[in-house]
Design a protein around this motif. Sequence first.
Motif, short mmCIF file in Angstrom:
data_model
loop_
_atom_site.label_atom_id
_atom_site.label_comp_id
_atom_site.label_asym_id
_atom_site.label_seq_id
_atom_site.Cartn_x
_atom_site.Cartn_y
_atom_site.Cartn_z
N TYR A 1 -5.45 1.38 5.18
CA TYR A 1 -4.19 1.24 4.44
C TYR A 1 -3.11 2.13 5.06
O TYR A 1 -1.95 1.72 5.22
N ARG B 1 0.45 0.95 6.78
CA ARG B 1 1.75 1.49 6.40
C ARG B 1 2.48 2.10 7.62
O ARG B 1 3.69 2.00 7.73
N GLN C 1 -5.89 7.23 -5.90
CA GLN C 1 -4.97 6.30 -6.56
C GLN C 1 -5.61 4.95 -6.84
O GLN C 1 -5.49 4.41 -7.94
N TYR C 2 -6.30 4.40 -5.83
CA TYR C 2 -6.83 3.03 -5.97
C TYR C 2 -8.35 2.98 -6.13
O TYR C 2 -8.89 1.88 -6.30
N TYR D 1 -4.83 8.07 -1.16
CA TYR D 1 -5.02 6.71 -1.66
C TYR D 1 -6.39 6.45 -2.27
O TYR D 1 -6.54 5.54 -3.08
N ASN E 1 6.72 -4.27 1.75
CA ASN E 1 7.17 -2.96 1.30
C ASN E 1 6.08 -1.89 1.42
O ASN E 1 6.31 -0.74 1.04
N THR F 1 -1.16 -5.26 3.22
CA THR F 1 0.02 -4.78 2.49
C THR F 1 1.09 -5.88 2.48
O THR F 1 1.07 -6.79 3.31
N ASP F 2 2.01 -5.75 1.53
CA ASP F 2 3.18 -6.63 1.57
C ASP F 2 4.24 -6.01 2.46
O ASP F 2 4.00 -4.97 3.09
N ASN G 1 3.04 -2.05 -0.12
CA ASN G 1 2.15 -2.00 -1.29
C ASN G 1 0.82 -2.65 -0.97
O ASN G 1 0.75 -3.66 -0.26
N LEU G 2 -0.25 -2.09 -1.50
CA LEU G 2 -1.59 -2.62 -1.26
C LEU G 2 -1.78 -3.95 -1.97
O LEU G 2 -1.55 -4.05 -3.17
N VAL G 3 -2.21 -4.97 -1.22
CA VAL G 3 -2.42 -6.31 -1.78
C VAL G 3 -3.90 -6.62 -1.92
O VAL G 3 -4.37 -7.03 -2.98
N GLU H 1 4.26 9.00 5.35
CA GLU H 1 3.46 9.43 4.20
C GLU H 1 3.92 10.81 3.72
O GLU H 1 3.93 11.77 4.48
#
Length: 483
Positions: A358, A362, A347-348, A344, A236, A233-234, A238-240, A369
Motif C-alpha cells: 500500500y 501511494r 488502521q486497516y 497502516y 486519491n 488504491t484509487d 485510498n485503499l480499495v 507519508e
Amino acid sequence: MLTIQAKLGFDSKEDKQEVLDLMRRWSSCMRFAYNRLLESKGRNELKRELQGIFNLNSRYVDDAIIKAKSVLESCKERCENPSRVIFGSRSLFEKLKKRHINGNAYKKLKKEWQERRKGNLYSRGDKSKKGNLNTRIKIDENGAVLRINVSERKYAYARIQAGCKKGKSREELLEAISTCGEAYSVELKLKNGKVYAYFTIEENFPEVTVTKENGVIGIDVNAYPDHIAWSETDENGNLVSYSKILMPELASGSSDKREYYRWQHAHEVVRLAEEKEKAIAIERLDIRDKGKRGDFSGRKSRRIRHSFSYRSLLEKIKVLAKRKGIQVIEVNPAYTSMIGMLKYVPQYMISKDVAAAYVIARRGLRIKERIPDNYMKLLENLDVDSLEDLKDYVSKAIKNRRLKKKQLKEIDYAIKVLQSLGSEPGEALIPLDGTSISAYSESYKLWRVLKVAVVTPLSPGKVLRDISVLKGVLHSGQVGRPG
C-alpha cells in the motif's frame, strides 16, 4: 528486448566444423581485444590489427570489441579488478586448479571450461542490411535455417531446431523476425558439443494507455515466505482492495521450472492491473550494497540473488506490462515495510506485506507519508533518558535470553537522532532553530525513532508478532514501558 533460444542442427560435418572454428577464432579475438583495451588502445587501431590476426571480417571484429568493452565496463561497475577477469568462468577455473579432481571428472570439467572460453560468437543486427548480414535467418519449405558467414563469400548453413514443446510458436516468431526488416542480433554458444543460438530483437511496445490517473496497484515481493502482496488504491491514494499471490514453486526445483513459474506469476500481476485498469508500482531495485558488509554476505541478499531471483520477477512484470500498454512506476523502497507496519497495519488491520504494498502504491501516486498526530505526540514527549532506560532493559533481556543485538543498534541510532535534533539528557525533544517538529515528519530518521519508541517496548529484542496492539498506540498516543 525479445530473445528466442534454439538448437542448431548441421546437415554436414564440414559446416559444423567451420562454424566451430569461426567461434574459436572470434572468442580468441574478443579476449585479445579485451587485453588491448586494458592497454588503452583505440577501436579503430584495434580493428585493423585484429582483422589480420584472426582472419575475421570487420563486422565480426567490431562485435568482438563491443563485447570486450561490455565485459570491461561491467567489471568496473562491480568495482572488481579488470586485469583479473577469467574468460570461461572463474568458478570452473578454480575447480580445475584443485588437485583432488582427476580422471573423467577432470576431463568433463575441462571440456566445459574450454567450451565456455572458446565456443562463443556474437553478431549484431543492422537495420540498413534488413536484419543481420553475418548471421541471417532464412525460411524455406522445411522451416527456418541460419546462414552463417564463415569466410569471405562462404557460408555454412544450420537448421534452427525450435524444439518440440513450443516449436510452432517459435518458428512463427523466427519467420516474423526474418521478414520484418528490423535489426536482430544472434549469439552462438557451445554446450556439450552442441551449438545453441540466441536471437534477440528489440520490441516495439504500444503506447501507454493505462496510467495512474485511475489509481495504482502496489506490488511488494517477499523472498520469505514466497508470495506477492498487492494493494489497490484509487486516484486519491485510498485503499480499495488487497490480496496475496502465493508462489511456493519458487522455493525449490530446477532453474527452468522456477523461470516458468516466474513468468506465470508475472502474467497474474499484469492481468490484475489490466482488469482493474490501473498502473503498477514496484520497488526500484539496487542490491549492489546489500549484505552485512556491502559484499552480498547477508542471508537475505544471497536469497534474493540466487534462490528467489527477486529482480528477475519484477523485470518480467515490467516487460509484460509494457506489452499491454500499462504504466509501470518504480519507487524508492526505503522504509516501506516500516511505514506500513506502524501506520497502516493498525488502521486497516492488514498484514505487514500488504501494508508495505500500500505504501509502494501511494508512492507511485507521489503521496508523501506523514506521521499520525498521536505518534507525533509520543515523539514530542520522548527524551534521551527514556531511551537510555529502554537500552538498559533490552541489554539485560539480551543477556538473559540470548537475543540478537539488532535492537540495541536501533536504540543507539534513535539516541543519536534525538541528540542531533537538540535534545539533551533529561529534556524533551526540541527542534533546532525553532522549527516545528512536524517539519521532520517526512524524514526517514523519525520513522526509525518511532519504531524504537513504539515497537521495542512492546517486543524487546524480537519481532513483534501481534501487530493489533499497535492500534491502541496509534489512537491513544501512549505506549507501555517494560517493567
